[in-house]
Design an enzyme around this catalytic site. Structure first.
Site, PDB file in Angstrom:
ATOM      1  N   LEU A  74      48.391  31.274  42.464  1.00 54.73           N
ATOM      2  CA  LEU A  74      47.361  31.097  43.502  1.00 54.73           C
ATOM      3  C   LEU A  74      46.009  30.831  42.857  1.00 54.73           C
ATOM      4  CD1 LEU A  74      48.324  34.196  45.700  1.00 54.73           C
ATOM      5  CD2 LEU A  74      49.363  31.916  45.683  1.00 54.73           C
ATOM      6  N   CYS A  87      41.397  35.071  35.781  1.00 51.81           N
ATOM      7  CA  CYS A  87      42.734  34.764  35.252  1.00 51.81           C
ATOM      8  C   CYS A  87      42.722  34.035  33.926  1.00 51.81           C
ATOM      9  CB  CYS A  87      43.519  33.986  36.301  1.00 51.81           C
ATOM     10  SG  CYS A  87      43.952  35.075  37.654  1.00 51.81           S
ATOM     11  N   LYS A  91      33.644  29.308  40.187  1.00 56.01           N
ATOM     12  CA  LYS A  91      33.995  27.941  40.581  1.00 56.01           C
ATOM     13  C   LYS A  91      33.625  27.768  42.043  1.00 56.01           C
ATOM     14  CE  LYS A  91      38.600  28.624  42.391  1.00 56.01           C
ATOM     15  NZ  LYS A  91      39.957  28.093  42.452  1.00 56.01           N
TER      16      LYS A  91
HETATM   17  C1  UDX Z   1      45.810  41.132  39.892  1.00 55.81           C
HETATM   18  C2  UDX Z   1      45.756  40.936  38.398  1.00 55.81           C
HETATM   19  O1  UDX Z   1      44.433  41.335  37.974  1.00 55.81           O
HETATM   20  C3  UDX Z   1      45.963  39.485  38.059  1.00 55.81           C
HETATM   21  O2  UDX Z   1      46.065  39.331  36.642  1.00 55.81           O
HETATM   22  C4  UDX Z   1      47.246  39.023  38.639  1.00 55.81           C
HETATM   23  O3  UDX Z   1      47.352  37.608  38.413  1.00 55.81           O
HETATM   24  C5  UDX Z   1      47.310  39.326  40.124  1.00 55.81           C
HETATM   25  O4  UDX Z   1      47.039  40.705  40.406  1.00 55.81           O
HETATM   26  P1  UDX Z   1      43.888  40.966  41.589  1.00 55.81           P
HETATM   27  O5  UDX Z   1      44.630  40.945  42.869  1.00 55.81           O
HETATM   28  O6  UDX Z   1      42.579  40.269  41.474  1.00 55.81           O
HETATM   29  O7  UDX Z   1      44.776  40.347  40.444  1.00 55.81           O
HETATM   30  O8  UDX Z   1      43.713  42.497  41.185  1.00 55.81           O
HETATM   31  P2  UDX Z   1      42.562  43.434  41.765  1.00 55.81           P
HETATM   32  O9  UDX Z   1      41.561  42.613  42.477  1.00 55.81           O
HETATM   33  O10 UDX Z   1      42.175  44.276  40.616  1.00 55.81           O
HETATM   34  O11 UDX Z   1      43.321  44.287  42.862  1.00 55.81           O
HETATM   35  C6  UDX Z   1      44.280  45.226  42.477  1.00 55.81           C
HETATM   36  C7  UDX Z   1      44.405  46.203  43.661  1.00 55.81           C
HETATM   37  O12 UDX Z   1      45.393  47.187  43.347  1.00 55.81           O
HETATM   38  C8  UDX Z   1      43.096  46.959  43.944  1.00 55.81           C
HETATM   39  O13 UDX Z   1      42.828  46.893  45.324  1.00 55.81           O
HETATM   40  C9  UDX Z   1      43.404  48.407  43.526  1.00 55.81           C
HETATM   41  O14 UDX Z   1      42.764  49.353  44.347  1.00 55.81           O
HETATM   42  C10 UDX Z   1      44.917  48.473  43.733  1.00 55.81           C
HETATM   43  N1  UDX Z   1      45.572  49.462  42.893  1.00 55.81           N
HETATM   44  C11 UDX Z   1      45.320  49.494  41.544  1.00 55.81           C
HETATM   45  C12 UDX Z   1      46.500  50.356  43.480  1.00 55.81           C
HETATM   46  O15 UDX Z   1      46.713  50.331  44.689  1.00 55.81           O
HETATM   47  N2  UDX Z   1      47.141  51.257  42.698  1.00 55.81           N
HETATM   48  C13 UDX Z   1      46.902  51.332  41.347  1.00 55.81           C
HETATM   49  O16 UDX Z   1      47.488  52.184  40.682  1.00 55.81           O
HETATM   50  C14 UDX Z   1      45.973  50.414  40.751  1.00 55.81           C
HETATM   51  C1  UDX Z   2      43.813  29.785  38.072  1.00 56.29           C
HETATM   52  C2  UDX Z   2      45.071  28.931  38.151  1.00 56.29           C
HETATM   53  O1  UDX Z   2      44.714  27.610  38.589  1.00 56.29           O
HETATM   54  C3  UDX Z   2      46.073  29.553  39.126  1.00 56.29           C
HETATM   55  O2  UDX Z   2      47.263  28.792  39.135  1.00 56.29           O
HETATM   56  C4  UDX Z   2      46.357  30.983  38.667  1.00 56.29           C
HETATM   57  O3  UDX Z   2      47.250  31.607  39.564  1.00 56.29           O
HETATM   58  C5  UDX Z   2      45.080  31.788  38.608  1.00 56.29           C
HETATM   59  O4  UDX Z   2      44.135  31.159  37.740  1.00 56.29           O
HETATM   60  P1  UDX Z   2      41.644  30.170  39.469  1.00 56.29           P
HETATM   61  O5  UDX Z   2      41.234  30.922  38.241  1.00 56.29           O
HETATM   62  O6  UDX Z   2      41.478  30.795  40.795  1.00 56.29           O
HETATM   63  O7  UDX Z   2      43.210  29.764  39.341  1.00 56.29           O
HETATM   64  O8  UDX Z   2      40.784  28.810  39.534  1.00 56.29           O
HETATM   65  P2  UDX Z   2      40.955  27.351  38.946  1.00 56.29           P
HETATM   66  O9  UDX Z   2      40.759  26.416  40.047  1.00 56.29           O
HETATM   67  O10 UDX Z   2      42.159  27.245  38.111  1.00 56.29           O
HETATM   68  O11 UDX Z   2      39.654  27.243  37.961  1.00 56.29           O
HETATM   69  C6  UDX Z   2      39.594  28.107  36.850  1.00 56.29           C
HETATM   70  C7  UDX Z   2      38.308  27.800  36.091  1.00 56.29           C
HETATM   71  O12 UDX Z   2      38.412  26.531  35.448  1.00 56.29           O
HETATM   72  C8  UDX Z   2      37.067  27.735  36.969  1.00 56.29           C
HETATM   73  O13 UDX Z   2      35.983  28.314  36.244  1.00 56.29           O
HETATM   74  C9  UDX Z   2      36.839  26.234  37.146  1.00 56.29           C
HETATM   75  O14 UDX Z   2      35.454  25.932  37.336  1.00 56.29           O
HETATM   76  C10 UDX Z   2      37.312  25.699  35.803  1.00 56.29           C
HETATM   77  N1  UDX Z   2      37.806  24.331  35.832  1.00 56.29           N
HETATM   78  C11 UDX Z   2      38.893  24.021  36.595  1.00 56.29           C
HETATM   79  C12 UDX Z   2      37.203  23.377  35.022  1.00 56.29           C
HETATM   80  O15 UDX Z   2      36.227  23.674  34.330  1.00 56.29           O
HETATM   81  N2  UDX Z   2      37.698  22.116  34.996  1.00 56.29           N
HETATM   82  C13 UDX Z   2      38.784  21.754  35.754  1.00 56.29           C
HETATM   83  O16 UDX Z   2      39.190  20.592  35.709  1.00 56.29           O
HETATM   84  C14 UDX Z   2      39.393  22.741  36.587  1.00 56.29           C
END
Ligand code: UDX
Ligand code: UDX
Length: 468
Positions: free
Chosen positions: A152, A279, A339
């Protein structure tokens, strides 16, 4: 089916809402009471297109929220783990949240369960999750651990989930593969897309979604390899942009020329100030670390990271070369999110650059359509936040474009020129054509292209890199 999703962050919340839209009954579990309360009373904590609609449609019906993980395990047949896997100091993924969730899950196994890793995890995690659950007394016949990585992108996560290029499921038993096939069936047999209230189809979607079944380890590697490859593509074109600057070529023309090769493709070849977000930086570091642990020195990834860091430094040098001294200068900044299309500032190159400019004594007036609030939480005092690009440009010595928001690429250039104290634009995302900017009276710096100067500039000065 009854599904539990653990973690209501960027991934868990989107996954829960989308599973409900596929027709499943979902319990979204989180240990953060504040988050649960906000979700229960209808708040949407992240900036995702279509998420408010899905939460509004399913909240309290197919989608419920809980802090009781064991109860959620008992009543569900599949448990998706989507808790954070943040980087540790040494760059490895911190799996302590995954471990504590696995421990809790083991206490709720009252029948066959499939525990599915949704978070991005290193390749050996599924083995550890299995070990932890067995060590806490679960019957080995009563559960399987699978991997179902998410691809995503923030800002388009709901569309990416419901119109995926592919669904990857990593299973080590046919039994668990069957369960996961059933969960995604509305997408793989296309019935979801026939629903009158299905989310609108994006232009590039290939439906129905192909499902790819692999071993658990392969699925874990697919996620890291995908993100590392995309990050490498960005660093590659940023390196080519540096070369273009030194030979006065135009990187946009190079991108067009290579991107039309169907083996390369035009996407993810936008040069800029480097990638950020929660990510790419984390996943490239984690992939490098897990490869080393598994006995392979993946040095290519060191270079991907080095080029990415260097890109920000080059942009800072560009600002200095445009303005000479930065102390006391008024800088208008467009963009704070990592972004366009998101409010997320995690690992945002824009935030890094604003902090560096403030440290050099500049005054910053910043506008971002969605990320201002999150920025104020971490940098309240030293920036002036405004509500439009023109206010950010007002009386500024230069305007910096740091995030590729759609609205920044079609500004009223005449009005912008009037607002600016000096007609200087330093564009970190190549949103404009240098000749157009010269025609509008700007000195325009960008990435991988020659600097352009206002038309009619005195003879002898450099115009678009050539002698005027
Ligand atoms: C996470 C990972 O950081 C990312 O690398 C992966 O690709 C997708 O899952 P994200 O959803 O952004 O991404 O994580 P975050 O925003 O940190 O949310 C994690 C959630 O889990 C938080 O709401 C936190 O409260 C919850 N959590 C964390 C639990 O419910 N139980 C726990 O023990 C730890
Ligand atoms: C990325 C991956 O695309 C997605 O598949 C994965 O699950 C999570 O990490 P995201 O980090 O949400 O998604 O954004 P993305 O659109 O990939 O951009 C990542 C970073 O690269 C941003 O800082 C964006 O500005 C930069 N970017 C992207 C560039 O500098 N050049 C590009 O051509 C594309």
């Amino acid at each position: 089916m009854r599904i539990a999703v653990v973690g209501s962050g960027y991934v868990g919340l989107v996954a829960g809402a989308c599973f409900a839209d596929l027709g499943h009954d979902v319990i979204l579990v989180d240990n953060d009471q504040k988050k649960l309360a906000a979700l229960r009373n209808g708040e949407v904590p992240i900036h995702e297109k279509f998420l408010p609609e899905l939460l509004g449609r399913h909240r309290g019906q197919r989608l419920n929220f809980s802090d009781d993980l064991q109860e959620a395990v008992r009543v569900s047949s599949v448990i998706f783990v989507a808790v954070g896997t943040p980087p540790t100091q040494s760059g490895e993924a911190d799996l302590s949240y995954v471990e504590s969730v696995a421990l809790e899950i083991s206490g709720g196994i009252n029948g066959y369960k499939v525990i599915v890793e949704k978070s991005t995890v290193p390749v050996y995690t599924s083995e550890w999750v299995r070990k932890i659950i067995l060590r806490n007394g679960a019957d080995p016949e009563m559960f399987d651990v699978a991997s179902n990585p998410e691809f995503l992108r923030e800002g388009t996560a709901v569309t990416d989930f419901l119109f995926p290029d592919r669904i990857v499921i990593g299973c080590d038993s046919e039994r668990s593969a069957e369960v996961l096939r059933k969960i995604y069936q509305p997408l793989t047999d296309g019935t979801y897309y026939e629903k009158p209230d299905a989310i609108p189809q994006p232009d590039r979607a290939s439906i129905p979604a192909p499902i790819i079944v692999t071993s658990t380890k392969s699925a874990e590697l697919i996620k890291h390899a995908s993100n590392a490859f995309l990050a490498m593509k960005i660093s590659f074109i940023n390196a080519v942009a540096c070369l273009c600057e030194s030979v006065e070529a135009n990187v946009n023309q190079v991108v067009h020329g290579i991107g039309t090769d169907s083996r390369i493709g035009p996407r993810f070849l936008n040069p800029g100030i480097g990638y950020g977000g929660s990510c790419f930086p984390k996943d490239v570091m984690a992939f490098r670390a897990v490869a080393r642990e598994c006995g392979y020195e993946f040095r290519l990834l060191d270079e991907v990271m080095r080029i990415n860091e260097e890109q920000r430094q080059r942009f800072l040098r560009k600002v200095r070369s445009a303005l000479w001294t930065l102390r006391g200068k008024n800088l208008g900044v467009l963009g704070l999110a990592f972004k366009g299309g998101t409010d997320d500032i995690r690992e945002s190159p824009a935030i890094f650059l604003v902090q560096a400019l403030l440290q050099e004594g500049s005054k910053v007036t910043a506008y971002d359509p969605a990320a201002t609030e999150r920025t104020q939480e971490v940098m309240n005092s030293s920036i002036t936040f405004v509500n439009s690009a023109y206010e950010a440009a007002h009386n500024a010595d230069a305007l910096l474009i740091l995030t590729e928001w759609e609205e920044f690429s079609n500004l009223d250039l005449k009005r912008l020129r009037q607002e600016l104290r000096y007609p200087i634009v330093i564009d970190g995302r190549n949103l404009y054509d240098p000749d157009v900017m010269a025609g509008q009276g700007f000195t325009y710096y960008s990435v991988g292209r020659a600097t352009s100067h206002p038309d009619g500039v005195p003879a002898g000065a450099l115009k678009n890199g050539k002698k005027a």
